[in-house]
Write an enzyme that holds these catalytic residues in place. Structure first.
Site, mmCIF file in Angstrom:
data_model
loop_
_atom_site.group_PDB
_atom_site.id
_atom_site.type_symbol
_atom_site.label_atom_id
_atom_site.label_comp_id
_atom_site.label_asym_id
_atom_site.label_seq_id
_atom_site.Cartn_x
_atom_site.Cartn_y
_atom_site.Cartn_z
ATOM 1 N N LYS A 289 18.123 -8.127 11.879
ATOM 2 C CA LYS A 289 18.668 -8.228 10.530
ATOM 3 C C LYS A 289 18.000 -7.204 9.620
ATOM 4 C CE LYS A 289 17.244 -10.620 7.189
ATOM 5 N NZ LYS A 289 16.787 -11.527 6.159
ATOM 6 N N LYS B 195 16.124 -1.925 18.150
ATOM 7 C CA LYS B 195 16.300 -3.346 18.465
ATOM 8 C C LYS B 195 17.250 -3.977 17.443
ATOM 9 C CE LYS B 195 13.869 -7.625 18.885
ATOM 10 N NZ LYS B 195 13.171 -8.627 18.312
ATOM 11 N N LYS C 212 0.849 -1.203 0.000
ATOM 12 C CA LYS C 212 0.000 0.000 0.000
ATOM 13 C C LYS C 212 0.877 1.243 0.000
ATOM 14 C CE LYS C 212 -4.253 -1.119 2.329
ATOM 15 N NZ LYS C 212 -4.826 -1.372 3.630
#
Ligand code: TRP
Length: 332
Positions: free
Chosen positions: A205, A202, A120
């Site tokens: 990856k 945080k 979107k």
């Protein structure tokens, strides 16, 4: 007796966030647990097929995760250690679960919703652009991983809680319709700590802010040097609060070392020196596992052997559960 189960999807080189947040706590759990409890830790390799398209990469990631578990101290005598694709019963149960799961439940899954939202935001006409049916069905496969082993407790990070809830509701639905046949699992958030990455978000990856676990010393040093700091000069007293170097240091050091470091901050340690101290601490903790990891990656038959043994034990349990479910669901 309680059964604990958790898995890791092999899509990237393991980083210190994985180690401190998931792998180490799970291993400690198995070491400190009651002897009658059962632990199953596995590599969720077929989950990685939703995104990994290169067989060489696929295989490499499986070995990397397996070697990491073993290097960090997983004891295959205490833990049933296997890879998902060696347990074909998983995929049979997944189909039975899929046929009993409303499609709308899967549409409400965070990962799928996030992928739709990304389309979107990118202005795509087709909101399912690039989303394969494997990604859509991810929660079903994960539920099969869990329910196949009559698992009571699933130690996971926050991001996986919804998946465990979905597994529980799939078990409930089957139990309501066919009579009690599956154990309804609970997630456990008691393990794991929040590990900040190089930029303070945080460690993940997907943010590209990780400190990889088992890279050569030089590379580790270079990565640690990338940690962001404020612009305080050497000899200026520094705040430990909000300092990433300090936050990561805390994850590796003993309480007295942490106190010592606090003092150094007050005394105006330079960011350069603080990074050297952090590197030395992390390196000291990782050097022995790193050697073990390198040995295993160079001797993959050792890993194969552990995974094979684990698969034999796991399939015994899986076969019994699947027979029970099939009997109820199909009559055969
Ligand atoms: N979805 C988990 C992850 O991305 C991996 C996983 C697959 C898992 N099956 C599981 C975790 C079953 C716990 C239990 O890391």
């Amino acid at each position: 007796m309680k059964t604990y189960l958790t898995g890791i999807k092999p899509t990237h080189l393991p980083h210190i966030g994985n180690m401190l947040g998931a792998i180490k706590p799970a291993i400690d759990f198995s070491k400190n647990g009651k002897s009658e409890d059962r632990y199953l830790y596995f590599i969720a390799d077929y989950h990685a097929l939703t995104s990994v398209r290169d067989s060489e990469d696929f295989k490499e990631h499986v070995y990397e995760i397996a070697a990491t578990w073993l290097a960090l101290g997983l004891d295959p005598a205490k833990v049933i250690f296997y890879k998902q694709s060696d347990i074909p019963e998983t995929f049979e149960l997944a189909w039975i679960l899929a046929c009993n799961t409303p499609k709308g439940d899967l549409e409400r899954a965070h990962a799928y919703k996030a992928a739709v939202q990304a389309n979107k935001d990118a202005g795509k006409k087709d909101l399912n652009h690039g989303i394969n049916a494997g990604l859509f069905n991810y929660p079903v496969l994960m539920a099969a991983d869990i329910l196949l082993f009559d698992c009571d407790i699933v130690p996971v990070g926050k991001d996986q809680v919804q998946h465990v809830e979905m597994a529980r509701s799939m078990a409930q639905r089957i139990n309501q319709h066919y009579g009690d046949v599956l154990v309804e699992p609970q997630e456990s958030l008691s393990v794991g700590q929040y590990i900040p990455g190089l930029d303070g978000r945080k460690m993940s990856k997907s943010y590209g802010n990780t400190i990889p676990l088992f890279v050569p010393e030089k590379k580790l040093k270079k990565t640690i040097n990338k940690i962001t700091t404020d612009s305080k000069e050497p000899n200026e007293p520094k705040e430990t609060k909000g300092s990433l170097i300090f936050d990561i240091y805390q994850c590796f050091a003993s309480p007295s070392e942490v106190q010592e470091m606090k003092k150094k901050y007050l005394e105006g340690i330079s960011w350069g020196e603080a990074k050297v101290e952090l590197f030395e601490k992390v390196n000291a903790v990782l050097s022995e596992p790193r050697e073990k990891y390198e040995y295993l990656m160079a001797n993959r038959e050792v890993i194969d052997c552990h995974l094979k043994e684990g698969a034999v034990k796991a399939r015994k349990i899986a076969g019994e559960t699947l027979d029970r479910v099939k009997q109820r669901v199909t009559g055969f």
